[in-house]
Design a protein around this motif. Structure first.
Motif, PDB file in Angstrom:
ATOM      1  N   LEU A  92       0.825  -1.209   0.000  1.00 54.48           N
ATOM      2  CA  LEU A  92       0.000   0.000   0.000  1.00 54.48           C
ATOM      3  C   LEU A  92       0.857   1.255   0.000  1.00 54.48           C
ATOM      4  N   VAL A  93       1.637   1.441   1.078  1.00 57.45           N
ATOM      5  CA  VAL A  93       2.423   2.664   1.215  1.00 57.45           C
ATOM      6  C   VAL A  93       3.675   2.390   2.051  1.00 57.45           C
ATOM      7  N   GLY A  94       4.621   3.294   1.934  1.00 58.30           N
ATOM      8  CA  GLY A  94       5.681   3.415   2.913  1.00 58.30           C
ATOM      9  C   GLY A  94       5.382   4.627   3.773  1.00 58.30           C
ATOM     10  N   ARG A  95       5.815   4.596   5.017  1.00 57.07           N
ATOM     11  CA  ARG A  95       5.583   5.728   5.909  1.00 57.07           C
ATOM     12  C   ARG A  95       6.636   5.707   6.997  1.00 57.07           C
TER      13      ARG A  95
ATOM     14  N   ASP B 191       5.147  18.146  17.108  1.00 56.33           N
ATOM     15  CA  ASP B 191       6.220  17.884  16.158  1.00 56.33           C
ATOM     16  C   ASP B 191       6.374  16.379  16.044  1.00 56.33           C
ATOM     17  N   PHE B 192       6.927  15.932  14.912  1.00 57.34           N
ATOM     18  CA  PHE B 192       7.156  14.507  14.692  1.00 57.34           C
ATOM     19  C   PHE B 192       8.641  14.256  14.486  1.00 57.34           C
ATOM     20  N   ILE B 193       9.182  13.281  15.210  1.00 56.50           N
ATOM     21  CA  ILE B 193      10.588  12.907  15.087  1.00 56.50           C
ATOM     22  C   ILE B 193      10.652  11.581  14.340  1.00 56.50           C
ATOM     23  N   PRO B 194      11.082  11.575  13.070  1.00 58.04           N
ATOM     24  CA  PRO B 194      11.127  10.323  12.307  1.00 58.04           C
ATOM     25  C   PRO B 194      12.278   9.429  12.774  1.00 58.04           C
ATOM     26  N   LEU B 195      12.007   8.147  12.923  1.00 63.74           N
ATOM     27  CA  LEU B 195      13.021   7.208  13.395  1.00 63.74           C
ATOM     28  C   LEU B 195      13.203   6.004  12.468  1.00 63.74           C
ATOM     29  N   GLN B 196      12.134   5.558  11.811  1.00 60.92           N
ATOM     30  CA  GLN B 196      12.275   4.362  10.978  1.00 60.92           C
ATOM     31  C   GLN B 196      11.206   4.339   9.888  1.00 60.92           C
ATOM     32  N   ARG B 197      11.663   4.039   8.658  1.00 61.80           N
ATOM     33  CA  ARG B 197      10.699   3.855   7.569  1.00 61.80           C
ATOM     34  C   ARG B 197      10.129   2.454   7.654  1.00 61.80           C
ATOM     35  N   GLU B 198       8.817   2.348   7.434  1.00 64.49           N
ATOM     36  CA  GLU B 198       8.171   1.044   7.447  1.00 64.49           C
ATOM     37  C   GLU B 198       7.301   0.874   6.211  1.00 64.49           C
ATOM     38  N   TRP B 199       6.899  -0.378   5.976  1.00 59.35           N
ATOM     39  CA  TRP B 199       6.077  -0.698   4.814  1.00 59.35           C
ATOM     40  C   TRP B 199       4.759  -1.296   5.270  1.00 59.35           C
ATOM     41  N   TYR B 200       3.700  -0.818   4.649  1.00 53.96           N
ATOM     42  CA  TYR B 200       2.329  -1.193   5.009  1.00 53.96           C
ATOM     43  C   TYR B 200       1.751  -2.000   3.864  1.00 53.96           C
ATOM     44  N   ASP B 201       1.503  -3.292   4.109  1.00 54.33           N
ATOM     45  CA  ASP B 201       1.054  -4.210   3.070  1.00 54.33           C
ATOM     46  C   ASP B 201      -0.332  -4.762   3.389  1.00 54.33           C
TER      47      ASP B 201
ATOM     48  N   VAL C 237      -5.721  -0.206  -5.565  1.00 53.01           N
ATOM     49  CA  VAL C 237      -4.391   0.114  -5.021  1.00 53.01           C
ATOM     50  C   VAL C 237      -3.518   0.784  -6.082  1.00 53.01           C
ATOM     51  N   THR C 238      -3.638   0.337  -7.326  1.00 55.30           N
ATOM     52  CA  THR C 238      -2.780   0.866  -8.386  1.00 55.30           C
ATOM     53  C   THR C 238      -3.442   1.982  -9.179  1.00 55.30           C
ATOM     54  N   SER C 239      -4.611   2.426  -8.735  1.00 55.24           N
ATOM     55  CA  SER C 239      -5.351   3.437  -9.492  1.00 55.24           C
ATOM     56  C   SER C 239      -4.811   4.840  -9.252  1.00 55.24           C
ATOM     57  N   ALA C 240      -5.009   5.687 -10.240  1.00 54.90           N
ATOM     58  CA  ALA C 240      -4.609   7.090 -10.114  1.00 54.90           C
ATOM     59  C   ALA C 240      -5.419   7.796  -9.031  1.00 54.90           C
ATOM     60  N   GLU C 241      -6.679   7.378  -8.841  1.00 60.93           N
ATOM     61  CA  GLU C 241      -7.532   8.002  -7.835  1.00 60.93           C
ATOM     62  C   GLU C 241      -6.998   7.756  -6.426  1.00 60.93           C
ATOM     63  N   PHE C 242      -6.571   6.529  -6.158  1.00 63.68           N
ATOM     64  CA  PHE C 242      -6.024   6.211  -4.842  1.00 63.68           C
ATOM     65  C   PHE C 242      -4.717   6.958  -4.606  1.00 63.68           C
ATOM     66  N   ARG C 243      -3.905   7.073  -5.640  1.00 60.49           N
ATOM     67  CA  ARG C 243      -2.654   7.828  -5.517  1.00 60.49           C
ATOM     68  C   ARG C 243      -2.941   9.289  -5.178  1.00 60.49           C
TER      69      ARG C 243
END
Length: 314
Positions: free
Chosen positions: A172-175, A268-278, A298-304
């Protein structure tokens, strides 16, 4: 057949309880609700589900919860994605999708609008959702589970907790995962080890959530005894609730994802680790209308565009 929507008063009359008790059940997430304008509405199907799951003598095994009312995490206009598609419950075999992120809410709301798809949402955390998926109580579940041994997201857990199941995964996304802190970070919080400071009070996510799994493994790698952390035992069920606790100065720091604070001011947000959401599903279900529609969305332009509008997603 259209899903019947009830007012809080009608629910109270049906359950023979006070109207205030209905609002309390909605607030606790025991009964899902939708917002129609400024009014709260409850689907009859969700009342039936609530009565079934609270019936004396029911199984004690974990069951996917019906979706909770989390309007604060859902932008105006998306409504409650937990409701079935336009055909209503019973028009098709329901597809149960577990997960907590707003991007999943948006995805499901797009798919649920199709007449041949009925989707029910369960706001379980990643580990509990995967458990429900393995036991056949969920059709698909979204996961963000970090494995410390391999420094890999999701796949090691799928192999261990869904053995023998042929699984497909939609990325789905990385965050970013990190800390919510007060605006300006007045306490100078920088990394995981800062949680051991005696001048800090944290608030935690619930067991089974991907954020909690990440935190507990980071603490273990650092040799930190979680029992000594102030606030570790206080658990909240959403990123937004944790961020709100920091804003209200009930805690100095909380773990969460970058987009999970709902844009609350004073943070404020302190980023510490990239994760993947599947989003995972059984390959046996790949040809079903629901999974086909989810994959296409998931692969549609609308969702993006939905993701770009919110921001904080890769």
């Amino acid at each position: 057949m259209e899903a019947r929507l009830l007012t809080a008063l009608e629910v109270a009359q049906q359950l023979k309880i006070k109207k205030n008790t209905v609002y309390e059940l909605i607030k606790r997430g025991d009964i899902p609700s939708s917002k129609v304008g400024k009014q709260v509405r409850v689907a009859q199907a969700d009342i039936n589900h609530y009565l079934l799951k609270t019936k004396v003598g029911r199984t004690t095994l974990p069951q996917p919860e019906p979706p909770r009312s989390e309007e604060a995490e859902s932008p105006e206009g998306w409504g409650n994605p937990a409701e079935a598609g336009s055909g209503g419950v019973g028009a098709a075999t329901p597809t149960i999708v577990c997960g907590q992120d707003i991007c999943l809410d948006m995805l499901v709301s797009r798919v649920a609008a199709q007449p041949d798809v009925v989707i029910l949402r369960s706001h379980m955390g990643s580990l509990n959702g995967l458990y429900a998926f393995y036991h056949g109580r969920a059709t698909a579940t979204a996961v963000h589970l970090w494995d410390a041994e391999t420094d890999t997201y999701n796949y090691p857990y799928i192999r261990r907790l869904a053995p023998g199941v042929s699984v497909g995964a939609l990325r789905l996304v990385g965050r970013m995962q990190g800390f919510y802190v007060k605006k300006g970070n007045p306490l100078g919080i920088r990394d995981w080890y800062d949680l051991t400071r005696s001048d800090l009070t944290m608030v935690n996510r619930e067991r089974g959530s991907g954020t909690r799994v990440l935190l507990d493994q980071k603490l273990s790698l650092l040799g930190i005894d979680a029992r000594n952390l102030r606030g570790y035992r206080r658990e909240l069920n959403t990123h937004l609730a944790c961020a709100g606790a920091v804003v209200k100065e009930e805690a100095d720091v909380a773990c969460g994802c970058s987009g999970g604070s709902g844009g609350l001011p004073g943070l404020d947000f302190i980023p510490l680790q990239r994760e993947w959401y599947d989003l995972i599903f059984r390959l046996d279900d790949l040809t079903t209308p629901a999974v086909q529609s989810l994959a296409a969305a998931v692969t549609s332009a609308e969702f993006r565009r939905d993701l770009e509008m919110i921001g904080d997603y890769d």
